[in-house]
Design an enzyme around this catalytic site. Structure first.
Site, short mmCIF file in Angstrom:
data_model
loop_
_atom_site.label_atom_id
_atom_site.label_comp_id
_atom_site.label_asym_id
_atom_site.label_seq_id
_atom_site.Cartn_x
_atom_site.Cartn_y
_atom_site.Cartn_z
N ASP A 44 99.22 91.34 0.90
CA ASP A 44 98.64 90.30 0.06
C ASP A 44 99.50 90.06 -1.20
O ASP A 44 99.91 88.93 -1.49
CB ASP A 44 97.25 90.81 -0.37
CG ASP A 44 96.25 89.71 -0.57
OD1 ASP A 44 96.51 88.59 -0.13
OD2 ASP A 44 95.19 89.99 -1.17
N GLU A 67 95.35 83.57 -5.38
CA GLU A 67 94.17 84.42 -5.37
C GLU A 67 94.36 85.72 -6.16
O GLU A 67 93.41 86.25 -6.71
CB GLU A 67 93.77 84.76 -3.92
CG GLU A 67 92.47 85.53 -3.88
CD GLU A 67 91.87 85.70 -2.50
OE1 GLU A 67 92.60 85.59 -1.50
OE2 GLU A 67 90.66 85.94 -2.44
N ASP A 120 96.57 81.02 -0.97
CA ASP A 120 95.94 82.25 -0.49
C ASP A 120 97.01 83.03 0.25
O ASP A 120 97.41 82.66 1.36
CB ASP A 120 94.74 81.94 0.43
CG ASP A 120 93.88 83.19 0.60
OD1 ASP A 120 94.38 84.29 0.32
OD2 ASP A 120 92.71 83.06 1.02
N ILE A 122 97.10 85.96 1.69
CA ILE A 122 96.58 86.32 3.03
C ILE A 122 95.11 85.92 3.05
O ILE A 122 94.28 86.51 2.37
CB ILE A 122 96.67 87.82 3.35
CG1 ILE A 122 98.12 88.24 3.54
CG2 ILE A 122 95.91 88.11 4.65
CD1 ILE A 122 98.27 89.59 4.21
N ASP A 123 94.83 84.90 3.82
CA ASP A 123 93.45 84.50 4.04
C ASP A 123 92.99 85.24 5.29
O ASP A 123 93.73 85.30 6.28
CB ASP A 123 93.41 82.98 4.25
CG ASP A 123 92.00 82.48 4.44
OD1 ASP A 123 91.08 83.04 3.82
OD2 ASP A 123 91.82 81.51 5.20
N THR A 125 91.66 88.67 5.14
CA THR A 125 92.17 90.05 5.01
C THR A 125 91.50 90.99 6.02
O THR A 125 92.15 91.91 6.52
CB THR A 125 91.92 90.59 3.58
OG1 THR A 125 90.57 90.33 3.22
CG2 THR A 125 92.82 89.90 2.57
N HIS A 209 79.99 85.60 6.20
CA HIS A 209 80.71 84.47 5.61
C HIS A 209 80.10 83.14 6.03
O HIS A 209 80.71 82.09 5.84
CB HIS A 209 82.19 84.51 6.00
CG HIS A 209 82.92 85.65 5.36
ND1 HIS A 209 84.24 85.92 5.63
CD2 HIS A 209 82.51 86.59 4.46
CE1 HIS A 209 84.61 86.98 4.92
NE2 HIS A 209 83.59 87.40 4.22
N SER A 233 89.86 83.51 9.15
CA SER A 233 90.81 82.77 8.29
C SER A 233 90.85 81.27 8.59
O SER A 233 90.14 80.77 9.46
CB SER A 233 92.22 83.34 8.41
OG SER A 233 92.90 82.82 9.54
N LYS A 236 91.13 78.72 11.83
CA LYS A 236 90.11 77.84 12.42
C LYS A 236 90.46 76.36 12.21
O LYS A 236 90.23 75.53 13.08
CB LYS A 236 88.73 78.14 11.78
CG LYS A 236 88.17 79.50 12.18
CD LYS A 236 86.75 79.71 11.67
CE LYS A 236 86.66 80.18 10.24
NZ LYS A 236 87.25 81.49 9.96
N ARG A 250 80.82 76.26 8.48
CA ARG A 250 80.76 77.36 7.52
C ARG A 250 79.59 77.07 6.58
O ARG A 250 79.77 76.42 5.54
CB ARG A 250 82.09 77.41 6.76
CG ARG A 250 82.26 78.60 5.85
CD ARG A 250 83.60 78.53 5.14
NE ARG A 250 83.91 79.78 4.52
CZ ARG A 250 84.55 80.79 5.12
NH1 ARG A 250 84.97 80.66 6.36
NH2 ARG A 250 84.77 81.91 4.48
N ASP A 265 90.90 78.72 -0.06
CA ASP A 265 90.41 79.01 1.29
C ASP A 265 90.27 77.74 2.14
O ASP A 265 89.91 77.84 3.32
CB ASP A 265 89.04 79.70 1.21
CG ASP A 265 89.17 81.18 0.87
OD1 ASP A 265 90.20 81.77 1.23
OD2 ASP A 265 88.25 81.73 0.23
#
Ligand code: AMP
Ligand code: MG
Length: 319
Positions: A44, A67, A120, A122-123, A125, A209, A233, A236, A250, A265
């Site tokens: 990250d 982030e 981001d 690493i989206d 994680t 989430h 992540s 999608k 979501r 995100d």
């Protein structure tokens, strides 16, 4: 063509960061303790350091809203971690020093303004640690509008069977995917409603989430007959843009009703889908607000679709 330098620089930055992430993940010992989050921490911060360094050199005046910040890394107890991060960064930027890496990470603490990058590093994680999906997501925002989005998905396998993609979209110029290992560039188009085999629905792996019960009910209501495909992540968004799903839902998790989505995100993913012909709004049909803050305080949930079913989804959600 617009945003040529921004696009080339951002692609190069994301590819470099993706390489670091892949290297860190390769080195994860098979018997890693479940609670040990250190690999994702290293990847990250390393990813953010590299991307900020590359962007800062070419665009010193564009702030980066990322982030991560280096506060915890600057503590005495984090010496081993920052050394490890620096070692991985050196595989990409051989001259990198510890102090520079910390400064590059902090360059990503810019504020939302009329023109900024959002990142981001690493989206997903949790997906990264599970050896599932994750993404490196970078977007350029001007006056609240996403102008450029780059989404690196090193572990994503599409229907063709190939793995490792980068999605790229420039406002008004379409959405494209390339293999991370080089090769062809393909223009993307969202799926039509009569392409039954690809008329699928994606949602998070992490149940907290979203609201998976409601998400599945809505998907059924708009005619999706297969079970959801669960993916971590912003990969999608890539799947919807590539026409391999018609819907990504979501909805606010009943467990965290006050959760607000972060701009990093969604910004890169949103333009990748919209430029492929799809649509992205919140659950009330309102555009996502990338203009105001790092959190989208006035939006609730996110609905991503092929565009054609969007109104039906919003209607189903609000009846
Ligand atoms: P995903 O892999 O799609 O489940 O999304 C990962 C992202 O979910 C992370 O980057 C977090 O910022 C975000 N996240 C964390 N908690 C929540 C929550 N309660 N609701 C929605 N998103 C969340
Ligand atoms: Mg994220």
């Amino acid at each position: 063509m617009a945003y040529q330098l921004e696009k080339e620089t951002a692609i190069s930055a994301v590819i470099k960061a993706a390489k670091l992430c892949q290297q860190v993940r390769k080195d994860i010992p098979p018997a890693l303790e479940k609670q040990d989050k250190s690999p994702v921490t290293v990847a990250d911060f390393g990813s953010q350091a590299i991307i900020c360094k590359v962007l800062k050199e070419v665009f010193p005046d564009i702030p980066i809203v990322g982030e991560e910040d280096s506060k915890e890394l600057r503590q005495e107890t984090s010496q081993d971690t920052i050394k490890k991060i620096t070692t991985y960064v050196q595989e990409i930027i051989p001259s990198a020093k510890v102090d520079q890496v910390l400064d590059w990470i902090d360059y990503g603490n810019g504020t939302v303004s009329h023109r900024f990058w959002t990142l981001d590093p690493i989206d997903g994680t949790k997906g990264f640690l599970r050896q599932d999906q994750y993404a490196v997501a970078l977007a350029l925002i001007e006056d609240g509008e996403v102008k450029l989005g780059i989404l690196g998905c090193p572990a994503l396998t599409l229907d063709s069977g190939d793995t490792g993609f980068i999605f790229v979209a420039v406002k008004g110029e379409g959405s494209y995917k390339m293999s991370l290992s080089g090769g062809d560039i393909t223009k993307l188009q969202v799926v039509s409603n009569d392409d039954i085999s690809r008329f699928r629905f994606v949602e998070s792996v992490e149940a907290n989430h979203g609201d998976q019960i409601q998400q599945n009910a809505i998907a059924k209501k708009v005619g999706i007959t297969t079970d959801s495909v669960r993916v971590d992540s912003q990969a999608k968004y890539g799947i919807v843009a590539a026409g391999e799903a018609a819907l990504y839902l979501r909805l606010p998790s009943p467990k965290y009703p006050n959760y607000r989505e972060n701009i990093w995100d969604h910004a890169a993913g949103a333009i990748v889908v919209e430029e492929a012909g799809g649509k992205v709004t919140d659950m009330y049909g309102k555009p996502l607000d990338f203009a105001t803050a790092s959190k989208m305080n006035d939006n609730r949930g996110v609905v991503v679709s092929n565009g054609l079913i969007h109104d039906s989804v919003i209607q189903a959600l609000n009846n």
